[in-house]
Motif scaffolding. Structure first.
Motif, PDB file in Angstrom:
ATOM      1  N   VAL A  40       0.853  -1.186   0.000  1.00  0.00           N
ATOM      2  CA  VAL A  40       0.000   0.000   0.000  1.00  0.00           C
ATOM      3  C   VAL A  40       0.887   1.234   0.000  1.00  0.00           C
ATOM      4  O   VAL A  40       1.913   1.271   0.702  1.00  0.00           O
ATOM      5  CB  VAL A  40      -0.924   0.004   1.242  1.00  0.00           C
ATOM      6  N   SER A  59      -1.003   7.680   0.571  1.00  0.00           N
ATOM      7  CA  SER A  59      -2.399   7.731   0.114  1.00  0.00           C
ATOM      8  C   SER A  59      -3.248   6.561   0.592  1.00  0.00           C
ATOM      9  O   SER A  59      -4.478   6.642   0.577  1.00  0.00           O
ATOM     10  CB  SER A  59      -2.439   7.776  -1.414  1.00  0.00           C
ATOM     11  N   GLY A  60      -2.602   5.468   0.988  1.00  0.00           N
ATOM     12  CA  GLY A  60      -3.360   4.283   1.396  1.00  0.00           C
ATOM     13  C   GLY A  60      -3.870   3.469   0.224  1.00  0.00           C
ATOM     14  O   GLY A  60      -4.646   2.524   0.402  1.00  0.00           O
ATOM     15  N   ARG A  61      -3.423   3.787  -1.024  1.00  0.00           N
ATOM     16  CA  ARG A  61      -3.879   3.053  -2.208  1.00  0.00           C
ATOM     17  C   ARG A  61      -3.198   1.688  -2.300  1.00  0.00           C
ATOM     18  O   ARG A  61      -2.007   1.552  -2.037  1.00  0.00           O
ATOM     19  CB  ARG A  61      -3.608   3.849  -3.480  1.00  0.00           C
ATOM     20  N   SER A  83      -8.321   2.775  -2.366  1.00  0.00           N
ATOM     21  CA  SER A  83      -7.854   3.031  -1.003  1.00  0.00           C
ATOM     22  C   SER A  83      -8.321   1.902  -0.083  1.00  0.00           C
ATOM     23  O   SER A  83      -9.496   1.520  -0.100  1.00  0.00           O
ATOM     24  CB  SER A  83      -8.399   4.363  -0.489  1.00  0.00           C
ATOM     25  N   LEU A  97      -8.818   2.102   2.958  1.00  0.00           N
ATOM     26  CA  LEU A  97      -9.806   2.643   3.888  1.00  0.00           C
ATOM     27  C   LEU A  97     -11.226   2.438   3.385  1.00  0.00           C
ATOM     28  O   LEU A  97     -12.172   2.358   4.177  1.00  0.00           O
ATOM     29  CB  LEU A  97      -9.551   4.125   4.152  1.00  0.00           C
ATOM     30  N   LEU A 108      -6.132   1.519  11.186  1.00  0.00           N
ATOM     31  CA  LEU A 108      -5.355   1.818   9.984  1.00  0.00           C
ATOM     32  C   LEU A 108      -5.360   3.311   9.697  1.00  0.00           C
ATOM     33  O   LEU A 108      -4.323   3.888   9.343  1.00  0.00           O
ATOM     34  CB  LEU A 108      -5.920   1.045   8.786  1.00  0.00           C
ATOM     35  N   GLN A 109      -6.519   3.958   9.842  1.00  0.00           N
ATOM     36  CA  GLN A 109      -6.606   5.405   9.618  1.00  0.00           C
ATOM     37  C   GLN A 109      -5.665   6.144  10.558  1.00  0.00           C
ATOM     38  O   GLN A 109      -4.965   7.081  10.168  1.00  0.00           O
ATOM     39  CB  GLN A 109      -8.054   5.867   9.852  1.00  0.00           C
ATOM     40  N   LEU A 155      -2.063   5.784   9.333  1.00  0.00           N
ATOM     41  CA  LEU A 155      -1.779   6.603   8.152  1.00  0.00           C
ATOM     42  C   LEU A 155      -1.661   8.081   8.506  1.00  0.00           C
ATOM     43  O   LEU A 155      -0.772   8.784   8.016  1.00  0.00           O
ATOM     44  CB  LEU A 155      -2.871   6.393   7.104  1.00  0.00           C
ATOM     45  N   TYR A 197       6.887  -0.803   7.225  1.00  0.00           N
ATOM     46  CA  TYR A 197       7.153   0.300   6.296  1.00  0.00           C
ATOM     47  C   TYR A 197       8.555   0.186   5.717  1.00  0.00           C
ATOM     48  O   TYR A 197       9.528  -0.088   6.438  1.00  0.00           O
ATOM     49  CB  TYR A 197       7.015   1.623   7.036  1.00  0.00           C
TER      50      TYR A 197
END
Length: 639
Positions: free
Chosen positions: A155, A159-161, A184, A186, A197-198, A201, A234
């Motif tokens: 991901v 952007s979380g994409r 996304s 999300l 998760l939000q 991010l 990450y």
């Protein structure tokens, strides 16, 4: 670093010797041969990186040897350099390169050029090997990711994409992996704005470099929520996320929470029931026993005294049944402890036999006590609980024996270090227990037969409590019995010598206790009989007594008159004792000592009494001497 393996193939031995001399280095392992067939065996058995091959050889020339290596997957990666004395014509060079060679060395060999080319080839071979190894690892990882039961995806951190995702998303969330690319993550969540998760991010907690674990609900098949555990790592501006299905675990956790909540509710209901039962039974029972104590202090003829003894005995039996029920509850909840104190075992045994003698005489049974002389005068044991156990056992033996004897025996079995092994047993010639019913007699409310309770009475809790008490003493209550011939209940404990003797307490009449002349006491008690009973005790001790029937009247009385002590029941109408004590302490700032007089013996109620501002507690039914003792203690203190 592992040495690089090099093959030298030349049909002339002197050429091999020359090459070995040129390439003699610590980072190279050389295999040399004049035979092409031997060379094929060497490359098959060893991981050869570079081969220096003579072109012109009898039987199989260098070109044919190179073609053979190129045709086999195991050897095709070997870097081949032709060594030749033939002219540098283009046709020879082209043919060599077509067979798989990557370079030529020309005889006579220049040592500097040869070493330089070999160095270059070694670096190239090592690079190719690392590339092949990494490719294999990537293939393995790809296989693992593709076949993993968990969802694995990459991901974009900013952007979380979703950039990639494995097929397991179809199995777990019923979503097509191809259609999720550039979506996304999300958007797949049930509550994205409140998700773990939000938070990751937005706060960029992934920058710490640690693996972050969160739990979120995703939409699954038919838009049903599914709990997944996200393990987030990450690297290089990408998040690598492993999503594991924890729906079953979450369901189990929810079931545990519900079960715990139900258990808490059940416990509170049980505690409330026990408290109410204790209060409702102990309050009138206190009146009965108290009036019996008052009557005992009067002049009675023999028939009246006999009736009074029956009354007090029946009241005591009822109190024992109530205590049995409360004790089994406290033991089961782990709120029960054994407190060893110096105890004279002979005194305990004699007290039990003396107390139970009348019942044995009624049934014309022989009741005896034997205590070994080797037993020290004072042993460390919880004397009160030991008395309770032996009273149960002797009482049961007398109950189920119609002819013959009941024997209480305390035997010294030996010494181990500073511990004495003592065996307690109660033997009878009673009805006995059939073998198939022995296991049931120690269970709560369990008795030998269904007719036992009807014929002999009792709750069936005595043996259960005795067994649990014995277990708390690190022993076990056992039984040996023959149907219609008798039984023996026994247990063995390891005890320390307390080195001090116990004296049997004498019974003191409340009339002979020291008076508290001139003291003023307020009594708040809603039960009329108990109020009269307490008033009788206090006036006998020359105390000026004021009686009220609830907490509100007690508060009013304190505002109008000063008292040396307040005795207050905890459960009363309009305002109970807890509320009245709290109001006196917090609102009126009254420092008069308060004694809680309650018909409950649960620790929760006793603790609540102290927390509300009361100084001490006394449970009904109580002995007059105990009430006198509490009053004396409290009259000498102030808050």
């Amino acid at each position: 670093m592992e040495n690089t393996k090099i093959l030298l193939l030349d049909d002339r031995e002197e050429n091999l010797i020359s090459l070995k001399a040129i390439l003699n280095r610590d980072d190279i392992t050389i295999f040399a041969t004049t035979s092409p067939n031997e060379a094929l065996r060497i490359v098959w058995e060893n991981e050869i990186a570079v081969a220096l091959v003579d072109v012109q050889m009898p039987g199989m020339d260098g070109f044919e040897f190179a073609e053979t290596l190129a045709s086999n997957p195991k050897t095709r990666e070997i870097l081949i350099v032709f060594v030749t004395a033939i002219s540098k014509e283009t046709t020879f060079a082209v043919r060599g390169l077509k067979t798989g060679a990557i370079d030529y060395l020309y005889k006579p060999l220049d040592p500097y050029i040869t070493n330089a080319k070999v160095d270059s080839l070694i670096r190239l071979a090592r690079s190719q090997r690392e590339i092949r190894e990494k490719n294999r690892l990537l293939e393995n990882y790809a296989t693992i990711v593709t076949n993993s039961p968990d969802i694995i995806c990459t991901v974009q951190a900013d952007s979380g994409r979703i950039l990639s995702i494995n097929p397991s998303v179809k199995t777990i969330l019923n979503l097509d992996p191809e259609k999720l690319i550039n979506i996304s993550m999300l958007d797949l969540l049930v509550e994205p704005m409140r998700s773990g998760l939000q938070s990751v991010l937005i706060n960029q907690t992934y920058l710490s470099g640690d693996t972050i674990v969160v739990e979120d609900q995703f939409f699954g098949k038919f838009r049903q929520p599914v709990w997944l555990e996200l393990r987030i790592m990450y690297k290089n501006r990408l998040l690598f996320i492993n999503l594991h299905d924890i729906e079953k675990r979450k369901a189990h956790e929810l079931a545990l929470v519900e079960a715990r909540s139900l258990a808490d509710k059940s416990r509170k209901v049980k505690e409330a029931f026990l408290a109410n039962m204790s209060h409702e039974i102990r309050t009138p029972l206190n009146g009965i026993i108290g009036i019996g104590n008052l009557l005992e202090a009067t002049d009675l003829d023999s028939q009246q005294r006999e009736l009074l003894e029956m009354l007090l005995h029946s009241s005591g039996s009822l109190l024992n049944i109530l205590n049995d029920i409360l004790d089994i509850s406290k033991i089961d909840e782990g709120k029960f402890s054994i407190l060893p104190t110096p105890t004279n075992l002979s005194v305990v045994g004699k007290g039990i036999v003396d107390l139970m003698r009348f019942k044995a005489d009624e049934k014309r049974l022989q009741l005896s006590l034997s205590v070994d002389k080797e037993i020290p005068d004072s042993m460390l044991i919880d004397g009160m609980r030991l008395n309770q156990i032996l009273m149960n056992l002797v009482g049961n033996a007398l109950k189920f024996t119609h002819a013959g004897y009941v024997k209480l025996k305390i035997q010294h079995m030996g010494v181990s270090g500073d511990l004495h092994e003592v065996r307690f047993s109660v033997e009878d010639s009673g009805i006995g227990i059939s073998e198939d019913r022995i296991s049931a007699i120690f269970s709560a409310y369990g008795q030998a037969t269904l007719e036992t309770s009807h014929n002999y009475g009792g709750t069936g809790l005595g043996l259960t409590i005795s067994q649990k008490l014995v277990l708390l003493m690190d022993s076990e209550l056992k039984v040996a019995s023959q149907f219609q011939k008798g039984s023996e209940f026994y247990f063995t404990v390891m005890l320390k010598d307390a080195n001090q003797k116990q004296e049997k307490k004498s019974i003191v009449s409340f009339k002979s206790l020291t008076p508290y002349f001139g003291k003023k006491v307020l009594v708040a008690e809603d039960n009329h009989i108990n109020s009269l009973l307490i008033n009788k005790y206090l006036t006998t001790w020359l105390i000026d007594t004021t009686l009220v029937v609830n907490g509100k009247e007690a508060v009013d009385a304190v505002q109008n008159e000063e008292f040396d002590l307040i005795i207050m029941d905890t459960r009363m109408p309009e305002m109970d004792g807890f509320q009245a004590a709290s109001f006196l302490r917090k609102e009126l700032k009254v420092s008069t000592p308060i004694l809680s007089l309650s018909a409950t013996v649960l620790e929760e109620d006793l603790r609540q009494a102290i927390e509300s501002g009361m100084n001490d507690t006394l449970s009904k039914p109580f002995e007059p001497v105990k009430l006198h003792e509490k009053i004396g203690k409290l009259l000498s203190i102030s808050v």
